[in-house]
Design a protein around this motif. Sequence first.
Motif: not given
Length: 318
Positions: A264-276
């Motif tokens: 249901n998200a209208p946009n992309l949530d790309d999070g935090d690469p370093a945290e991942l």
Amino acid sequence: MARYRNALPQLTDRLFTTDGGLETTLIFHDGIELPAFAAFDLFSRPGGRERLRAYYDSYAALAHARRLGFILESPTWRANCDWGAQIGYDADALAASNRAAIDLMRELRDRYDSPETPMVISGDIGPRGDGYQIERKMSVAEAADYHGEQIRTFAATEADFVSAMTINYVEEAIGLVRAAADAQMPIVLSFTVETDGRLPSGQELRDAIQTVDGTAVVAPVYYMINCAHPTHFEHLFGAGEGWTRRIKGLRANASRRSHAELDNAPNLDDGDPAELGRQFAALRRACPGLNVVGGCCGTDFRHVQAICFACQSVDLAA
């Protein structure tokens, strides 16, 4: 024919990487329309093969530069008959697309493969239905029959194995494993999980893996988790239970959102690469057998690069 079909090099503890979220990268970063989320459709479009080659080339080059193994995962997650039919593909056209995908993976393998950087080709298979929701459960026999056609196509190519991704209930999983055994193809089985670490069917991941292993004449070579964030499943590895050693691969989402929230998200949530990357490193420290790492929805080159660097730091410190 396939180089590694009977001796897959990722079965050691050596670190292998793969790519990120192919479809979300193409849609949200490149502005490419993908009907039914079907990346394989690019093979039928002008310039599509070249765009796919450029996407994979960046990840293979990263693995080569970091002296890592690499899984060339074909862009065929939607290349089965129900999804193909939605965008106008019949059985012959689908088979041609699956073969074209493996041929592109072969080109990349031949460019980057070396003793230090083995490049292994996987024929990627997706679920018959939606990856997040179970709309209609197949029986084991139905699933084996349905997926058998795509698996047989891959068996006649240079694919080293097949990977079934984003599987969300155990009957489809068992059917996939049976179809792979019939085609004499090694199979990697990847389940997706909800925020509580359970399959969308509600079954515990431990029970799903033990059920598949307990019913298989030829078991999957290993298991993976994909299309979920590490915070959804990291607790499964904390107890050190033996069944977790069957899990060798992770392809995580960038977002902590649930499947329903992502839908249901209208946009992309790309999070935090370093945290991942740090989260992958923590899992690698806890479970050295987790050696195939990459991204899923919302991840791109930045995330996979961070994952590689963090996991290699763990190995260097060991």
